[in-house]
Enzyme design. Structure first.
Site, PDB file in Angstrom:
ATOM      1  N   PHE A   1       0.864  -1.190   0.000  1.00  0.00           N
ATOM      2  CA  PHE A   1       0.000   0.000   0.000  1.00  0.00           C
ATOM      3  C   PHE A   1       0.891   1.228   0.000  1.00  0.00           C
ATOM      4  O   PHE A   1       1.635   1.471   0.947  1.00  0.00           O
ATOM      5  CB  PHE A   1      -0.946   0.062   1.207  1.00  0.00           C
TER       6      PHE A   1
ATOM      7  N   ASP B   1       9.315   2.856   1.875  1.00  0.00           N
ATOM      8  CA  ASP B   1       8.135   3.649   2.226  1.00  0.00           C
ATOM      9  C   ASP B   1       7.900   3.455   3.724  1.00  0.00           C
ATOM     10  O   ASP B   1       7.370   2.435   4.158  1.00  0.00           O
ATOM     11  CB  ASP B   1       6.925   3.190   1.412  1.00  0.00           C
TER      12      ASP B   1
ATOM     13  N   LYS C   1       2.630  10.891   7.529  1.00  0.00           N
ATOM     14  CA  LYS C   1       1.846  10.611   8.733  1.00  0.00           C
ATOM     15  C   LYS C   1       2.395  11.278  10.010  1.00  0.00           C
ATOM     16  O   LYS C   1       2.158  12.454  10.214  1.00  0.00           O
ATOM     17  CB  LYS C   1       1.675   9.098   8.887  1.00  0.00           C
TER      18      LYS C   1
END
Ligand SMILES: *Cc1c(COP(=O)(O)O)cnc(C)c1O
Length: 400
Positions: A141, A226, A255
């Protein structure tokens, strides 16, 4: 007074239906605690997919956010501002990289890394024009843009959104032989999550990232990690790559970079790689704005001052040990690192959603991922007492 029912009806009527949230309408947050419009309090065990590692409305972040917002909010990058230089320096020092490029959302930072890798491939590695290939992993993802979903193997993420961006190859997560076989003279990068978050906190075989990193070096291929969800303390290290002593060529952060206060993301890398960008190649109106930079600087300081990375390692192990001692008829196994745990339910347990709804009833907000995994990811500011309190509830839900 706004009721839960009113809010849900209004949102369903006017909002696009692209999420299926738990039916709880939150109005306040502080630390690990959130409160709904009816006045009921919950422990937040998702922490906005690890964006809120520093806890909800951290007083230091609120202060910086308000002060910077009242002083100077946005210049665009047509002009300079006095927060970006300090943020750039501090982020590079905190992460051990030479250069950074600021964006807003995680997906934008992933796009940035892809552009950098491709351009590096053409200008430095010498790959023939428009032939660059990037290898990614199954179950990945990396966000929701058209290019990023082009290399998703989740059917729903792609359904109805083609045509897709070419130039990507998918290998099974953790399969070093598949990686070896996928490499060609046109491969410019291998991009992976060191631990897959949305897939359900999936930890690859020990040694995979290290071997992948060596393979990349031998073949002059960039390793892109990532760490948008796994980074900034979530796994008990600054970056999850550190568990394998790997230093990726590029690391993507988002985030928790702002502690949930504001959308801030960045790519950190070397002079050689981020040096491929020239003025006009890439950018974003809000990327690197003064509020984002001021908030992110403080969010990084909080990680350090409150020893949140060490706390994640310590309390994560503590909670994992306790969980493993529950004799639950529903649980298949547990996986994860630090305060990031996937509770994998047995096939016949009836799915994770109903367990999350049961947890919600009892005062814990957690979210199912992929039907049968409950993801545990509280803010890293959680105390041992709060973990004990949550554990009592989790145990009850997993055993009755
Ligand atoms: C959340 C996430 C993204 C996307 O970030 P957005 O801010 O939602 O665009 C990318 N990669 C990983 C690993 C993520 O967890």
């Amino acid at each position: 007074m706004k009721s839960t029912k009113h809010c849900i009806e209004l949102e369903s009527k006017y909002g696009a239906n692209n999420y299926k949230p738990l039916n709880v309408v939150l109005t306040k947050g502080s630390g690990i605690w959130v409160e709904d419009v009816e006045g009921k309090k919950y422990m937040d065990f998702l922490a906005a997919y690890s964006a809120v590692n520093q806890g909800h409305c951290h007083p230091r972040l609120v202060k910086v956010f308000q002060e910077q917002g009242a002083k100077l909010a946005l210049t665009s990058r047509a002009f300079r501002n006095d927060q970006l230089p300090e943020f750039a320096k501090e982020l590079c020092e905190a992460t051990g990289y030479q250069k950074m490029l600021p964006m807003n959302s995680g997906a934008e930072a992933v796009e940035t890394a892809i552009k950098a890798a491709r351009k590096w491939g053409y200008k430095i590695k010498g790959v023939e024009d428009n032939k660059a290939e990037i290898i990614v992993c199954g179950g990945n993802f990396h966000g929701r843009t058209v290019t990023i979903i082009s290399f998703s193997d989740e059917a729903q993420y792609q359904d109805g959104f083609g045509p897709f961006t070419p130039g990507f190859k998918i290998i099974p997560y953790g399969d070093i032989d598949a990686l070896k076989n996928a490499i060609t003279k046109n491969t410019v990068a291998f991009m992976t999550e060191p631990i897959q978050g949305e897939s359900g906190v999936v930890v690859p075989r020990k040694g995979f990232l290290k071997e992948a990193s060596e393979l990349c070096k031998e073949n002059n291929i960039l390793l892109i990690a990532d760490e948008i969800q796994s980074g900034l303390g979530r796994t008990g290290k600054m970056f999850a790559s550190e568990h394998e002593n790997v230093k990726p060529d590029m690391t993507i952060i988002g985030k928790a970079l702002s502690g949930g206060m504001y959308p801030v993301s960045a790519v950190v890398s070397s002079e050689e790689i981020l040096g491929v960008f020239n003025p006009g190649d890439h950018g974003s109106t809000y990327g690197g704005n003064p509020i984002a930079c001021a908030v992110a600087r403080e969010a990084l300081n909080i990680l350090k001052d409150e020893k949140l990375i060490e706390k994640s390692a310590e309390l994560g192990e503590y909670l994992m040990d306790k969980l493993k001692n529950i004799n639950s008829p529903y649980v298949d196994f547990y996986r994860g690192k630090g305060l990031w745990i996937g509770i994998v339910l047995k096939k016949d347990a009836g799915g994770a959603r109903k367990f999350c709804e049961n947890l919600q009833d009892k005062g814990i907000l957690a979210k199912e991922t992929h039907e049968n995994v409950i993801r545990i990811a509280p803010p890293l500011t959680i105390t041992k007492d709060e973990i004990d309190e949550a554990f009592t509830i989790i145990k009850k839900v997993l055993t009755t």
